[in-house]
Design an enzyme around this catalytic site. Structure first.
Site, short mmCIF file in Angstrom:
data_model
loop_
_atom_site.label_atom_id
_atom_site.label_comp_id
_atom_site.label_asym_id
_atom_site.label_seq_id
_atom_site.Cartn_x
_atom_site.Cartn_y
_atom_site.Cartn_z
N PRO A 183 0.62 -1.30 -0.25
CG PRO A 183 -0.27 -1.50 2.57
CD PRO A 183 0.34 -1.60 0.68
CD GLN B 188 -1.79 -0.04 5.42
OE1 GLN B 188 -1.78 0.50 4.45
NE2 GLN B 188 -1.25 -0.93 5.54
CB CYS C 186 1.84 5.34 7.85
SG CYS C 186 1.89 6.19 6.42
CE LYS D 202 3.76 -2.80 4.39
NZ LYS D 202 4.13 -1.44 5.12
N GLY E 259 10.65 -4.25 2.33
CA GLY E 259 11.57 -3.08 2.16
C GLY E 259 12.80 -3.19 1.35
N GLY F 119 7.43 -2.67 -2.89
CA GLY F 119 6.74 -0.92 -3.45
C GLY F 119 6.73 -0.96 -3.69
#
Length: 325
Positions: free
Chosen positions: A13, A66, A96, A135, A208, A229
């Site tokens: 996301p 999400q 986040c 997440k 990541g 991502g």
């Protein structure tokens, strides 16, 4: 345990990037990869334009919503809406690092509150039948010891989360910007591997810095899922062989031109709604032809013309004509 094969590869996301137009584009390239919405806050869904926020094309499934939030009741309410709309999974954002998010005490700030996260997961599990996932990162600020992470993961496992995707970097709430948080804290894949070893029955994914399918394969020898991502956004055609290599589908030859052609009917249908603009869709195609002759001309033409009020699918066709040379 739910069928986890659809999570083998996921596209992360990403705020402002993984909107419904981008997801539709990616579905033309991979049918099987799990897609995620941008993070949507429970407040936005409860008090805002709910229908517009949760709208998606059925072709986008499997699709995870999400959610950003910290109230078990609000999360449950939003999750039930999503389940009714046919979403495949609910994911709670505990990673986040943006100011807006940490001021609201959700996202990465929740890593300070494992008990609250467990309560949220438990409420979500009781609210819906579809899988519930989390997440998170490997740590937050100075609360970054391995024991802290184990305690955090244990609490989510006890709450019966179906899947946990771990960004293999810690996050800083105040010291770094969200952008810096994506690159400055070092990647520690071994930490995620150790978590998987401690919780062998739990579905665990890693996220990541992963940029190639070869890297993905290496991780999948140890964990259950790999999330990609920024590379998925900057290099969408990376996913053209994913269904074949990771989901045992038969090989198909797919060029960026095929993808663009298949996008045209979608563009025309979307633009029949006066609120939609061509550049809302075509901005996601700017990386489609990376490495092709005249790709720069294509990008420039779209950047200069797709935002004009009268821009329609003919502008997209004209941009493509530069590539055909």
């Amino acid at each position: 345990m739910h069928n986890c094969t659809q999570r083998t590869l996921c596209i992360a996301p990403m705020i402002d990037w993984t909107d419904r137009h981008y997801r539709y584009l990616m579905r033309l390239i991979t049918k099987k990869t799990m897609l995620y919405t941008e993070m949507i806050t429970t407040n936005a869904i409860i008090h805002g334009p709910r229908r517009r926020l949760l709208q998606y094309s059925p072709e986008e499934n499997p699709l995870t919503l999400q959610l950003g939030g910290n109230s078990p009741d609000d999360l449950s309410f939003c999750a039930r809406l999503a389940e009714d709309l046919g979403y495949s999974e609910i994911n709670l954002n505990v990673g986040c690092p943006s100011d807006r998010v940490s001021c609201g005490n959700f996202g990465l700030a929740l890593m300070y509150q494992p008990e609250l996260v467990a309560e949220c997961v438990d409420a979500l599990k009781n609210a819906v039948k579809i899988p519930v996932s989390v997440k998170c990162r490997i740590g937050v600020d100075d609360k970054d010891g391995f024991d802290d992470l184990v305690y955090f993961i244990q609490s989510i496992v006890d709450a019966k989360a179906d899947f946990i995707s771990i960004h293999a970097r810690k996050g800083w709430l105040n010291r770094l910007s969200p952008k810096e948080n994506r690159s400055i804290p070092p990647l520690q894949y071994d930490t995620v591997y150790k978590i998987k070893a401690l919780f062998p029955k739990q579905q665990i994914g890693v996220n990541g810095g992963i940029t190639t399918l070869a890297e993905a394969r290496t991780h999948l020898a140890i964990v259950d899922s790999v999330m990609i991502g920024r590379e998925a956004y900057h290099n969408p055609m990376l996913f053209k062989e994913v269904d074949q290599l990771f989901y045992h589908q038969s090989a198909i030859s797919l060029t960026p031109f095929d993808v663009a052609e298949q996008l045209i009917p979608y563009i025309e249908e979307e633009l029949s709604n006066p609120d939609r603009k061509l550049n809302h869709i075509t901005r996601h195609t700017l990386n489609l032809f990376n490495g092709y002759p005249n790709a720069r001309l294509y990008r420039r033409f779209l950047s200069e013309n797709a935002n004009k009020p009268e821009a329609d699918s003919n502008i997209f066709r004209q941009a493509l004509s530069y590539l055909h040379g």
